[in-house]
Design a protein around this motif. Structure first.
Motif, mmCIF file in Angstrom:
data_model
loop_
_atom_site.group_PDB
_atom_site.id
_atom_site.type_symbol
_atom_site.label_atom_id
_atom_site.label_comp_id
_atom_site.label_asym_id
_atom_site.label_seq_id
_atom_site.Cartn_x
_atom_site.Cartn_y
_atom_site.Cartn_z
ATOM 1 N N TYR A 87 36.848 -43.254 31.857
ATOM 2 C CA TYR A 87 37.588 -42.438 30.898
ATOM 3 C C TYR A 87 37.495 -40.955 31.263
ATOM 4 O O TYR A 87 38.500 -40.246 31.343
ATOM 5 C CB TYR A 87 37.047 -42.672 29.485
ATOM 6 C CG TYR A 87 37.643 -41.771 28.432
ATOM 7 C CD1 TYR A 87 38.902 -42.035 27.907
ATOM 8 C CD2 TYR A 87 36.945 -40.661 27.967
ATOM 9 C CE1 TYR A 87 39.455 -41.211 26.936
ATOM 10 C CE2 TYR A 87 37.486 -39.839 26.987
ATOM 11 C CZ TYR A 87 38.739 -40.113 26.482
ATOM 12 O OH TYR A 87 39.287 -39.290 25.523
ATOM 13 N N SER A 90 39.272 -40.205 34.649
ATOM 14 C CA SER A 90 40.729 -40.192 34.542
ATOM 15 C C SER A 90 41.213 -38.876 33.942
ATOM 16 O O SER A 90 42.225 -38.321 34.378
ATOM 17 C CB SER A 90 41.220 -41.372 33.693
ATOM 18 O OG SER A 90 40.819 -41.247 32.341
ATOM 19 N N TRP A 91 40.480 -38.358 32.970
ATOM 20 C CA TRP A 91 40.840 -37.073 32.390
ATOM 21 C C TRP A 91 40.606 -35.927 33.372
ATOM 22 O O TRP A 91 41.378 -34.965 33.418
ATOM 23 C CB TRP A 91 40.054 -36.820 31.093
ATOM 24 C CG TRP A 91 40.803 -37.279 29.888
ATOM 25 C CD1 TRP A 91 40.535 -38.372 29.114
ATOM 26 C CD2 TRP A 91 41.970 -36.674 29.328
ATOM 27 N NE1 TRP A 91 41.453 -38.479 28.117
ATOM 28 C CE2 TRP A 91 42.340 -37.447 28.205
ATOM 29 C CE3 TRP A 91 42.719 -35.558 29.643
ATOM 30 C CZ2 TRP A 91 43.452 -37.145 27.414
ATOM 31 C CZ3 TRP A 91 43.830 -35.242 28.856
ATOM 32 C CH2 TRP A 91 44.178 -36.022 27.767
ATOM 33 N N LEU A 143 47.619 -45.853 32.538
ATOM 34 C CA LEU A 143 47.430 -44.406 32.610
ATOM 35 C C LEU A 143 48.633 -43.700 33.218
ATOM 36 O O LEU A 143 48.867 -42.525 32.967
ATOM 37 C CB LEU A 143 46.175 -44.077 33.426
ATOM 38 C CG LEU A 143 44.841 -44.361 32.740
ATOM 39 C CD1 LEU A 143 43.695 -44.250 33.735
ATOM 40 C CD2 LEU A 143 44.621 -43.407 31.575
ATOM 41 N N SER A 153 44.692 -43.363 27.481
ATOM 42 C CA SER A 153 43.274 -43.522 27.794
ATOM 43 C C SER A 153 42.535 -44.397 26.784
ATOM 44 O O SER A 153 41.326 -44.585 26.884
ATOM 45 C CB SER A 153 42.604 -42.151 27.872
ATOM 46 O OG SER A 153 42.856 -41.408 26.706
ATOM 47 N N GLU A 156 40.348 -47.573 28.122
ATOM 48 C CA GLU A 156 38.989 -47.378 28.622
ATOM 49 C C GLU A 156 38.015 -47.134 27.473
ATOM 50 O O GLU A 156 36.864 -47.577 27.522
ATOM 51 C CB GLU A 156 38.946 -46.219 29.618
ATOM 52 C CG GLU A 156 39.721 -46.460 30.901
ATOM 53 C CD GLU A 156 39.259 -47.695 31.659
ATOM 54 O OE1 GLU A 156 38.072 -48.064 31.542
ATOM 55 O OE2 GLU A 156 40.089 -48.305 32.354
#
Length: 227
Positions: A87, A90-91, A143, A153, A156
């Motif tokens: 998570y 990915s951000w 995503l 998101s 996740e």
């Protein structure tokens, strides 16, 4: 697909490609229907046969610039040991690319596109990149193809509940606050309210996001976004 549909798709792509050229040459802020018409060699009225408004054309053209994010996202996600790690990673990837090209990401995720922007995204991938996701996991596909930032998101975070890192109540809070933090930073950059480069903005944003995750995490160890 019949001949009429093929012709419409070709014209659609032609106008989108012309818009991409204008963005490359003059910047997204200088895209107008007149500029697109001049670049494509058609009159403005013809463009409105294929697009309801110029923001939709800008949206479709801006999606081309997501490719760098799409290509790098799997590398980031592979660093994660568990869902909460992924998570954050990915951000981090999303922040890096969005703060490098803030106007483009604003056009995709924050600009007013009417009532059903998610349908525009679905159509784009059906026309342009239907086979681009063949080697991606379902998590990464979501995503990339999900328009709504909160939904993107959420998978996740939901997995983090299953893995025992978060409560269900925490997921909604983390999701909402994370999106608001990113939105605030992106608008701050666009409006020149703070002079931060992409790396500085990413680090600052991830610091806030990581603190939120740590505050609600059920694990004893703190999570960081650097691996």
């Amino acid at each position: 697909m019949n001949n009429k549909e093929i012709q419409m798709q070709r014209m659609w792509q032609y106008f989108v490609d012309a818009t991409v050229e204008i963005i490359d040459q003059k910047g997204i802020e200088n895209v107008t229907i007149r500029e697109i018409a001049n670049k494509a060699g058609y009159n403005s009225a013809t463009i409105y046969n294929y697009f309801q408004e110029v923001s939709h054309l800008i949206f479709f053209a801006a999606l081309n610039y997501l490719n760098k994010f799409i290509e790098e996202l799997p590398t980031y996600m592979d660093k994660g040991d568990h869902a909460l790690d992924r998570y954050l990673l990915s951000w981090e990837c999303f922040c890096k690319h969005s703060f490098e090209e803030p106007e483009v990401y604003y056009a995709i995720f924050l600009a007013d596109l009417g009532d059903r922007p998610e349908e525009l995204l679905t159509y784009y991938y059906s026309v342009y990149q239907s086979d681009v996701f063949q080697d991606f996991t379902e998590d990464i596909k979501i995503l990339i193809t999900e328009y709504n930032l909160s939904t993107r998101s959420r998978k996740e975070l939901d997995k983090s509940v299953q893995e025992g890192y978060l409560t269900k109540e925490a997921v909604a809070i983390i999701n909402e606050r994370t999106v608001l933090i990113w939105q605030g930073m992106l608008i701050t950059i666009i409006n020149n309210r703070r002079h931060l480069n992409a790396e500085e903005a990413t680090n600052k944003t991830m610091q806030h996001i990581t603190e939120i995750v740590n505050n609600y995490s059920l694990a004893n160890a703190c999570f960081g976004h650097d691996k």
